[in-house]
Design an enzyme around this catalytic site. Structure first.
Site, PDB file in Angstrom:
ATOM      1  N   GLY A  12       0.742  -0.999   0.030  1.00 30.88           N
ATOM      2  CA  GLY A  12      -0.113   0.011  -0.062  1.00 30.88           C
ATOM      3  C   GLY A  12       0.802   1.174   0.112  1.00 30.88           C
ATOM      4  O   GLY A  12       2.010   1.242   0.375  1.00 30.88           O
ATOM      5  N   GLY A  14       0.517   3.817   1.994  1.00 32.19           N
ATOM      6  CA  GLY A  14       0.699   4.378   3.315  1.00 32.19           C
ATOM      7  C   GLY A  14       2.036   3.735   3.697  1.00 32.19           C
ATOM      8  O   GLY A  14       2.987   4.601   4.433  1.00 32.19           O
ATOM      9  N   SER A 168      -7.673  11.819  -5.721  1.00 32.44           N
ATOM     10  CA  SER A 168      -7.611  10.818  -6.782  1.00 32.44           C
ATOM     11  C   SER A 168      -8.113  11.573  -8.228  1.00 32.44           C
ATOM     12  O   SER A 168      -8.719  12.645  -8.064  1.00 32.44           O
ATOM     13  CB  SER A 168      -8.781   9.710  -6.444  1.00 32.44           C
ATOM     14  OG  SER A 168      -9.110   9.151  -7.806  1.00 32.44           O
ATOM     15  N   TYR A 190     -17.313   7.476  -3.962  1.00 29.20           N
ATOM     16  CA  TYR A 190     -15.817   7.831  -3.992  1.00 29.20           C
ATOM     17  C   TYR A 190     -15.522   9.198  -4.644  1.00 29.20           C
ATOM     18  O   TYR A 190     -14.707   9.916  -4.219  1.00 29.20           O
ATOM     19  CB  TYR A 190     -15.224   6.749  -4.577  1.00 29.20           C
ATOM     20  CG  TYR A 190     -13.745   6.618  -4.543  1.00 29.20           C
ATOM     21  CD1 TYR A 190     -12.966   6.106  -3.420  1.00 29.20           C
ATOM     22  CD2 TYR A 190     -12.815   6.888  -5.811  1.00 29.20           C
ATOM     23  CE1 TYR A 190     -11.636   6.391  -3.375  1.00 29.20           C
ATOM     24  CE2 TYR A 190     -11.432   7.090  -5.610  1.00 29.20           C
ATOM     25  CZ  TYR A 190     -11.011   6.715  -4.393  1.00 29.20           C
ATOM     26  OH  TYR A 190      -9.630   6.709  -4.349  1.00 29.20           O
TER      27      TYR A 190
END
Length: 350
Positions: A12, A14, A168, A190
């Protein structure tokens, strides 16, 4: 982590971000704010193995729960004297199915746009949290907003703080309705939540820049992570790698690896706060040969005009403990009835 080994694809953005920050800043303390304690401890151990002697701690928080965020904010203030970087990276995307007819349009003249934004490819669903908030809204936006609001005095006292949102390119101004900011009635929760974070970042800068707090939005691109593997099996994505690498000829945000996806998040940490444009989204991009570089995209925002006052603004009201919503106003109500109002002004100028 300077390679694209498949064994690391599930880590990921993060974890890759934390890894890269520890490489860039030798004396930096990293605090991992995670929902799952087991995964958090596993990430902590990985970082300590890669960076012996590093300082890494864990705070457990579920950003979809306002109660959990409030408790985490108190622990942060008790544990640390200051914050240099606040990365707001947590997010969910709930998908019911794939729109295969849209997928096939990848081979049409609109293919590059579909690949870079994902618009229309997925059929989204949403849920409701125990506090009565829409789950995607609470996780991707409101939990972060409450954390920033609770830490605001602490952040301004720290001085020269960067708040970095993971947004995004799927964010779309047309999907954010200020009369339904939680997107209860819409089909693109989203996209709406990411557009709202872009707008909120602009407003934070208008409010907090003079106090030494700067907010910016980034996009990691198309990254192989648990978010993506929840849509299609990981093996299928790996089989698609040659095609995605080829499509870098036309679409530069196909970063694929979390390491390259974290490029824009790490890059912002190394820039002077004042030099970052609050109305630009910084993108993690890749060349055809896979070399990371930074792209830019203008942040677009719409503004809702209050019928009573005629003033163009969006109001998010932060209270405590009990969640409720009315139209464009989202509240967390204090048992004492105390109210804190946070207004996002002047966004029509964008």
């Amino acid at each position: 982590m300077h390679t694209d080994h498949l064994s690391k694809l599930k880590e990921g953005v993060g974890l890759s971000l934390a890894d890269r920050l520890l490489t860039e800043y030798r004396n930096l303390h990293i605090c991992l704010a995670c929902r799952n304690e087991g995964r958090a401890e596993n990430a902590q151990h990985k970082l300590l193995r890669r960076h012996p002697g590093a300082s890494v701690s864990v705070i457990i928080v579920d950003v979809s729960s306002v109660k959990s965020v409030l408790e985490a904010a108190e622990r942060i203030k008790e544990k640390f004297q200051k914050i240099d970087f606040l990365y707001l990276n947590a997010g969910i995307m709930k998908v019911s199915s794939i729109n295969w007819s849209k997928v096939l349009q990848i081979f049409s003249k609109d293919g590059a746009k579909i690949l870079s934004t994902g618009w229309g490819v997925l059929n989204h669903i949403d849920g409701v949290t125990d506090e009565g908030l829409q789950e995607v809204f609470a996780t991707n936006l409101f939990g972060h907003f409450v954390l920033v609001r609770e830490l605001q005095d602490y952040l301004t006292a720290s001085g020269n703080v960067k708040i970095v949102w993971t947004s995004s390119q799927n964010a779309n101004a047309g999907d954010l309705n200020y009369e339904d900011v939680q997107h209860r009635k819409g089909r693109e929760p989203y996209s709406s939540s990411k557009q709202a974070s872009d707008v909120l970042s602009v407003a934070l800068n208008e409010r907090l820049n003079k106090q030494g707090v700067y907010s910016t939005v980034t996009c990691p691109g198309l990254v192989f992570s648990n978010l993506l593997f929840g849509i299609l099996p990981s093996l299928l994505w790996i089989l698609l790698l040659p095609f995605l690498f080829f499509m870098r000829l036309f679409v530069s945000n196909l970063t694929c690896s979390p390491y390259k996806g974290a490029e824009s998040l790490v890059w912002t940490s190394k820039q002077r706060s004042e030099s970052l444009d609050s109305r630009v989204k910084y993108l993690s991009n890749c060349s055809v040969l896979g070399k990371p570089f930074i792209g830019q995209e203008k942040v677009t925002a719409l503004c809702w005009a209050s019928p009573s006052s005629g003033k163009k603004s969006c109001v998010l009201t932060a209270r405590r403990r009990i969640a409720c919503t009315t139209y464009w106003r989202t509240c967390i109500r204090d048992s004492r009835g105390d109210t804190e109002i946070y207004t996002l002004p002047s966004l029509w100028a964008l």
